[in-house]
Motif scaffolding. Structure first.
Motif, PDB file in Angstrom:
ATOM      1  N   ALA A   1      -7.755  -3.899  -1.268  1.00 56.36           N
ATOM      2  CA  ALA A   1      -8.473  -2.924  -0.440  1.00 56.36           C
ATOM      3  C   ALA A   1      -7.685  -2.539   0.814  1.00 56.36           C
ATOM      4  N   LYS A   2      -6.853  -3.475   1.308  1.00 58.62           N
ATOM      5  CA  LYS A   2      -6.147  -3.200   2.564  1.00 58.62           C
ATOM      6  C   LYS A   2      -5.095  -2.104   2.397  1.00 58.62           C
ATOM      7  N   THR A   3      -4.597  -1.958   1.185  1.00 59.14           N
ATOM      8  CA  THR A   3      -3.547  -0.963   0.977  1.00 59.14           C
ATOM      9  C   THR A   3      -4.073   0.290   0.297  1.00 59.14           C
ATOM     10  N   TYR A   4      -5.372   0.329   0.067  1.00 59.22           N
ATOM     11  CA  TYR A   4      -5.930   1.457  -0.676  1.00 59.22           C
ATOM     12  C   TYR A   4      -5.984   2.716   0.194  1.00 59.22           C
ATOM     13  N   VAL A   5      -5.577   3.819  -0.386  1.00 60.36           N
ATOM     14  CA  VAL A   5      -5.774   5.119   0.280  1.00 60.36           C
ATOM     15  C   VAL A   5      -6.549   6.004  -0.687  1.00 60.36           C
TER      16      VAL A   5
ATOM     17  N   ARG B   1     -18.249  -6.313  -3.360  1.00 60.06           N
ATOM     18  CA  ARG B   1     -16.837  -6.650  -3.242  1.00 60.06           C
ATOM     19  C   ARG B   1     -16.051  -5.390  -2.846  1.00 60.06           C
ATOM     20  N   PRO B   2     -14.850  -5.553  -2.278  1.00 58.56           N
ATOM     21  CA  PRO B   2     -14.069  -4.391  -1.825  1.00 58.56           C
ATOM     22  C   PRO B   2     -13.883  -3.331  -2.914  1.00 58.56           C
ATOM     23  N   LEU B   3     -13.654  -3.780  -4.148  1.00 59.73           N
ATOM     24  CA  LEU B   3     -13.456  -2.817  -5.235  1.00 59.73           C
ATOM     25  C   LEU B   3     -14.725  -1.983  -5.453  1.00 59.73           C
ATOM     26  N   GLN B   4     -15.873  -2.680  -5.370  1.00 54.68           N
ATOM     27  CA  GLN B   4     -17.136  -1.960  -5.555  1.00 54.68           C
ATOM     28  C   GLN B   4     -17.386  -0.985  -4.398  1.00 54.68           C
ATOM     29  N   LEU B   5     -17.056  -1.430  -3.191  1.00 52.63           N
ATOM     30  CA  LEU B   5     -17.208  -0.529  -2.033  1.00 52.63           C
ATOM     31  C   LEU B   5     -16.381   0.734  -2.244  1.00 52.63           C
ATOM     32  N   THR B   6     -15.169   0.556  -2.705  1.00 54.37           N
ATOM     33  CA  THR B   6     -14.282   1.703  -2.921  1.00 54.37           C
ATOM     34  C   THR B   6     -14.841   2.624  -3.995  1.00 54.37           C
ATOM     35  N   LEU B   7     -15.333   2.020  -5.083  1.00 51.12           N
ATOM     36  CA  LEU B   7     -15.852   2.842  -6.176  1.00 51.12           C
ATOM     37  C   LEU B   7     -17.132   3.581  -5.780  1.00 51.12           C
ATOM     38  N   VAL B   8     -17.975   2.907  -5.020  1.00 50.87           N
ATOM     39  CA  VAL B   8     -19.187   3.592  -4.539  1.00 50.87           C
ATOM     40  C   VAL B   8     -18.770   4.827  -3.733  1.00 50.87           C
ATOM     41  N   GLY B   9     -17.741   4.668  -2.894  1.00 50.09           N
ATOM     42  CA  GLY B   9     -17.252   5.792  -2.093  1.00 50.09           C
ATOM     43  C   GLY B   9     -16.708   6.905  -2.982  1.00 50.09           C
TER      44      GLY B   9
ATOM     45  N   THR C   1      -3.139  12.682 -10.323  1.00 51.88           N
ATOM     46  CA  THR C   1      -2.897  11.468 -11.101  1.00 51.88           C
ATOM     47  C   THR C   1      -3.455  11.674 -12.510  1.00 51.88           C
ATOM     48  N   GLY C   2      -2.601  11.587 -13.514  1.00 50.54           N
ATOM     49  CA  GLY C   2      -3.026  11.878 -14.878  1.00 50.54           C
ATOM     50  C   GLY C   2      -3.001  10.656 -15.771  1.00 50.54           C
ATOM     51  N   PRO C   3      -3.271  10.811 -17.052  1.00 52.17           N
ATOM     52  CA  PRO C   3      -3.330   9.683 -17.989  1.00 52.17           C
ATOM     53  C   PRO C   3      -2.011   8.963 -18.139  1.00 52.17           C
ATOM     54  N   GLU C   4      -0.902   9.615 -17.743  1.00 50.04           N
ATOM     55  CA  GLU C   4       0.414   8.986 -17.906  1.00 50.04           C
ATOM     56  C   GLU C   4       0.685   7.957 -16.812  1.00 50.04           C
ATOM     57  N   SER C   5      -0.191   7.889 -15.792  1.00 49.36           N
ATOM     58  CA  SER C   5       0.069   6.995 -14.662  1.00 49.36           C
ATOM     59  C   SER C   5      -0.140   5.532 -15.074  1.00 49.36           C
ATOM     60  N   ALA C   6       0.327   4.619 -14.229  1.00 51.04           N
ATOM     61  CA  ALA C   6       0.209   3.182 -14.511  1.00 51.04           C
ATOM     62  C   ALA C   6      -1.273   2.790 -14.505  1.00 51.04           C
ATOM     63  N   GLY C   7      -1.576   1.699 -15.197  1.00 47.92           N
ATOM     64  CA  GLY C   7      -2.986   1.293 -15.315  1.00 47.92           C
ATOM     65  C   GLY C   7      -3.456   0.427 -14.172  1.00 47.92           C
ATOM     66  N   THR C   8      -3.035   0.733 -12.963  1.00 49.09           N
ATOM     67  CA  THR C   8      -3.498  -0.039 -11.804  1.00 49.09           C
ATOM     68  C   THR C   8      -4.902   0.406 -11.431  1.00 49.09           C
ATOM     69  N   ALA C   9      -5.567  -0.397 -10.614  1.00 48.63           N
ATOM     70  CA  ALA C   9      -6.916  -0.043 -10.183  1.00 48.63           C
ATOM     71  C   ALA C   9      -6.891   1.266  -9.393  1.00 48.63           C
TER      72      ALA C   9
ATOM     73  N   GLY D   1       0.818  -1.215   0.000  1.00 51.96           N
ATOM     74  CA  GLY D   1       0.000   0.000   0.000  1.00 51.96           C
ATOM     75  C   GLY D   1       0.840   1.246   0.000  1.00 51.96           C
ATOM     76  N   LYS D   2       1.881   1.224   0.787  1.00 48.47           N
ATOM     77  CA  LYS D   2       2.709   2.423   0.888  1.00 48.47           C
ATOM     78  C   LYS D   2       3.371   2.718  -0.446  1.00 48.47           C
ATOM     79  N   VAL D   3       3.841   1.633  -1.098  1.00 44.85           N
ATOM     80  CA  VAL D   3       4.500   1.834  -2.386  1.00 44.85           C
ATOM     81  C   VAL D   3       3.487   2.320  -3.414  1.00 44.85           C
ATOM     82  N   ALA D   4       2.313   1.702  -3.372  1.00 39.23           N
ATOM     83  CA  ALA D   4       1.283   2.119  -4.323  1.00 39.23           C
ATOM     84  C   ALA D   4       0.953   3.590  -4.141  1.00 39.23           C
TER      85      ALA D   4
END
Lengths: 276, 600
Positions: free
Chosen positions: B225-229, B116-124, B152-160, B3-6
């Motif tokens: 989700a555990k490393t998401y900020v 799912r955790p991803l959906q929870l995050t996106l709803v938020g 964070t712009g279009p040049e960033s990595a394609g991570t979630a 998470g910290k690295v992300a």
């Protein structure tokens, strides 16, 4: 030493007449009530926060009623002589000079004592005989008793929200007046006033009014009173002259309101949010 | 990726505004009042602000705790590492405005089940965008506050994480260009849904969050989700949005309670992590060993006192509508021996100057003689004759022919009455009470205002202890300060007797000076109580009666109220404008200005 030029007897207070109509947007029915009180020659007290339009109302009514308006800005060093008049000295001895109140009483003007609580209580007692059924002004130094001109009326104003306790009106003074309470207008009316007086669009005026509304809900010792309509007009005037809205709010509203750094920062943030 | 690295990938020093939380910087305390005032004026919200204390993260990779918004408090990072105060203020204001937007517009609570955790995050994230759009419609300038935190712009990595950040930026900034299909779809769907519902329907956040979460899932993009900020530092963790059962206060073994359930002030320092005390309910100050000993009137540290005089006062019984004559006994106390002076730092010099200026401005003007003037109301005939004689002799004509009264400012005697009862042991209020006494004592020392500083507490009607720290004819000295500093809160609050006694002393001083008025300033939580009275109304009615008596004698009473909860009661007793809340000693000058304006 020479005596000052006195007005001629037939046009004694022409210089005090309000020639052009002062623009006034009624908030309630205060114009009708003022007119009714004047018709009955009842003394009128205007209560309201600073910058809500008390003086403008009096000017408007003087124009509307076609009466001269003698305005006295009261202050704590003012004494009875400043109102009634006094003997002055010249090279030939003494002569009597009428004060503004005596002038208004003799010639039938509206005498407006602005911020009357600023004057000491012993000074304001001189208005007592004028404000009951006697309608007389005793000038003890001359041994003269002046009966008020039929058109004379007395108007006083003060701000009940912010004054020192030692500068309150005595009950015996208060109860000689009918009182009109003026307050800040509702948002739509206030925006209309700010737009007209400040020369800005209704949209900008509405934003300024929104800032004022935010400030007025604060109950903080550093803010004894909320932003006045007059302040909004000042800020609007600066914006109309091309100043950046944020700067206009800062110098026209925030800084004059308080010296408290935290409050200044909060109000600046409020204004910064309102204007894009 | 941890998470910290992300998060580091999103927030290198160059692409994030220079506001991150670290060990040094600008603490929240510095901006707390500004933020509270802003929330009240712009959003009409009175929500307590709390600092999220750091703990257990001393390593360099430590990242900020994101804000937490609840309906009862807004928790913000305890400090920022902004390089300038202005930047730190902007960060906290951005946090506060976002929290206010949630509290104003996030009216529905979502059911997290089956998401799912991803959906929870996106709803938020979508709910963040929805409430921010509504807030910007009300306050357009907020967009300028929030945009700098979205880098964070279009040049960033394609991570979630990056895609969610890009979507968040796109939803906030209409001018942002991003050609990613998922981001574009999210923006289009959200714009349509927002337009059709006017933005007022929170269900669009949940519906679109689920939909976009499914899309990301089908793209086989990993999400932890555990490393998401949150994508921007000012945004909260969105825990407000979910309808979840409260977490137990005492977590089961191996099931540590989330940090948000710990009030920040109860957090332990890193060395105490995991100790049994960490999860025990907070103890009120009076329950601590220190406060327990402090609640005793005769603490070991307290300066020994001697009784200077005993006075008896009548008390008003509202039930029988009669005074009970000589009902309460007031012991006037002074130090038995001169206490050892303990020099305390003069850390409020600026405030002292302001306080002195306030009292100087509040002085009344009294006639103290006559003077000759060029103008005035009363002619001085002798001077006029002398002037005419001079004029005939050819001397310059400059006579002062009038007599005018000479006015001189005169201070109205001031008695300060400090409430030293046990109820002020809570929340550090006694510290504020004693600080008020100390600051007033110091500030007025060089003023010509006659003033006295008293304190009181009671132990039944026969023993109202009335400490005389400084009487009108004393000077404020180091020993007076030491006596004041030695006081520990304890016993009860029999207000009526103390008010009558302080009022009698102030009245005597006013009479000695030939004045008719005096001021009495009370510093208290304004809750009368005593051990021998069981009807709570009895002492309140007696206090009301005592205030009325004092006013009739020409004493104006004002109150600095320490307990915001009891403000209504205090105002009912003293009058609305004569009570000013005082929660921090730094606000003393402003509070005094308000009280003096009311009492004169």
């Amino acid at each position: 030493m020479t005596r000052p030029q006195l007005s001629t007897a037939d046009t004694p207070l022409d210089a005090w007449r309000v020639v052009d109509e002062p623009w006034y947007r009624p908030v309630d029915r205060e114009v009708d009530w003022f007119e009714a009180a004047y018709e009955a020659r009842l003394p009128i007290m205007l209560k309201g926060p600073t910058g809500c339009g008390k003086t403008r109302l009096v000017e408007h009514m003087a124009w509307r009623l076609k009466r001269p308006l003698v305005t006295v800005a009261c202050h704590e060093d003012m004494n009875a002589g400043d109102l009634v008049g006094r003997y002055l000295l010249d090279g030939n001895g003494t002569y009597w000079q009428d004060g503004p109140l005596t002038n208004a009483v003799r010639h039938g003007a509206i005498c407006y004592l602005d911020e009357v609580v600023e004057a000491r209580q012993d000074t304001t007692v001189v208005i007592h005989p004028l404000t009951d059924s006697r309608r007389i002004l005793p000038v003890d130094k001359r041994g003269e008793l002046i009966t008020a001109h039929p058109d004379f009326t007395l108007v006083i104003s003060y701000n009940p929200h912010y004054h020192h306790a030692s500068k309150n009106l005595k009950p015996s003074t208060r109860q000689r007046f009918v009182a009109l309470e003026l307050s800040w207008p509702d948002a739509r009316t206030e925006a209309e006033i700010v737009a007209h007086e400040g020369g800005v669009s209704n949209e900008v005026a509405s934003k300024l009014v929104a800032i004022a509304a935010g400030i007025r809900v604060l109950d903080d010792p550093a803010l004894p009173e909320g932003a006045s309509t007059r302040m909004l007009i000042y800020a609007a005037t600066l914006i109309a002259r091309g100043m950046d809205a944020h700067a206009a709010c800062r110098i026209g509203i925030v800084q004059p309101l308080t010296d408290d750094a935290d409050v200044c920062a909060a109000l600046t943030a409020l204004a910064s949010g309102v204007f894009p | 990726m941890s998470g910290k690295v992300a998060a580091r990938a999103l927030s290198t020093p160059d692409d994030l505004p220079r506001v991150t939380v670290a060990t040094t910087g600008f603490p929240l305390d510095r901006f707390e009042r500004t933020l509270a005032l802003y929330l009240r004026s712009a959003w009409q919200l009175r929500v307590p602000l709390q600092a999220r204390a750091r703990h257990g993260h001393e390593d360099e990779d430590w990242l900020p705790d994101c804000p937490i918004v609840t309906t009862s408090a807004i928790m913000l990072p305890g400090e920022t590492q902004a390089t300038e105060a202005q930047r730190a203020r902007r960060f906290y204001l951005a946090c506060a405005a976002h929290a206010a937007a949630h509290l104003s517009y996030s009216t529905a609570r979502f059911e997290p089940a089956k998401l799912r955790p991803l959906q929870l995050t996106l709803v938020g994230a979508l709910e963040d965008a929805r409430v921010e759009r509504l807030a910007i419609a009300r306050y357009p300038g907020l967009q300028r506050w929030w945009l700098p935190f979205h880098r964070t712009g279009p040049e960033s990595a394609g991570t979630a994480v990056a895609l969610i950040a890009r979507l968040a930026r796109g939803l906030l900034d209409p001018g942002y260009v991003d050609r990613d299909g998922w981001v574009t779809k999210g923006r289009t769907l959200f714009d349509e849904a927002f337009r059709s519902s006017g933005g007022t329907d929170p269900a669009i956040s949940r519906h679109l969050g689920v939909l976009l979460g499914n899309d990301l899932g089908q793209m086989r993009i990993q999400f932890n989700a555990k490393t998401y900020v949150p994508p921007a530092a000012y945004r909260d963790d969105n825990s407000l949005l979910w309808d979840v059962a409260p977490t137990p206060v005492a977590p089961e073994a191996g099931n540590e309670a989330p940090e948000r359930n710990l009030a920040p002030q109860e957090k332990q320092d890193p060395g105490n992590n995991g100790s049994a005390d960490e999860t025990s309910p907070p103890r009120r100050p009076a329950e601590t060993a220190e406060a327990t000993s402090a609640s005793s009137a005769a603490s070991a540290e307290e300066v020994p006192t001697r009784v200077l005089a005993i006075d008896r006062y009548a008390e008003w019984d509202y039930v029988i509508r009669r005074y009970r004559p000589a009902w309460s006994s007031v012991e006037s106390l002074g130090p038995a021996t001169a206490p050892q002076e303990r020099p305390a730092p003069d850390d409020h010099a600026g405030s002292a100057r302001r306080i002195r200026a306030l009292f100087d401005a509040a002085r009344v003007h009294a006639v103290c003689g006559r003077t000759r003037e060029f103008e005035g109301d009363q002619l001085d005939l002798d001077a006029c004759i002398a002037g005419r004689v001079d004029a005939r002799r050819g001397r310059p004509d400059s006579i002062k022919g009038f007599i005018a009264p000479r006015w001189q400012p005169r201070g109205v005697p001031l008695a300060v009455l400090l409430d030293l009862s046990a109820s002020n042991a809570f929340d550090g209020r006694i510290g504020t009470v004693l600080d008020v006494g100390r600051q007033l004592g110091r500030a007025l020392r060089t003023s010509d205002l006659p003033y006295a500083i008293y304190g009181f507490h009671s132990d039944g009607r026969h023993r109202v202890r009335f400490h005389v720290f400084k009487d009108f004819d004393d000077i404020w000295s180091g020993s007076a300060e030491a006596y004041l500093a030695s006081i520990r809160p304890g016993l009860s609050t029999r207000f009526g007797a103390a008010l009558r006694h302080a009022g009698a002393r102030a009245h005597r001083e006013a009479a000695r000076l030939g004045q008719r008025k005096a001021n009495l300033l009370i510093v208290s939580d304004c809750v009368p109580f005593d051990i021998d009275v069981f009807d709570p109304r009895y002492l309140r009615e007696d206090m009301r009666r005592a205030i009325t008596e004092l006013v009739a004698q020409g004493l104006a009473c004002g109150c600095l109220a320490l307990d915001a909860q009891a403000l209504g009661d205090a105002r009912a007793l003293f009058g609305r404008r004569r009570v000013v809340p005082l929660t921090a000693i730094d606000d003393l000058a402003a509070a005094l200005a308000a009280v003096l304006a009311a009492i004169g």
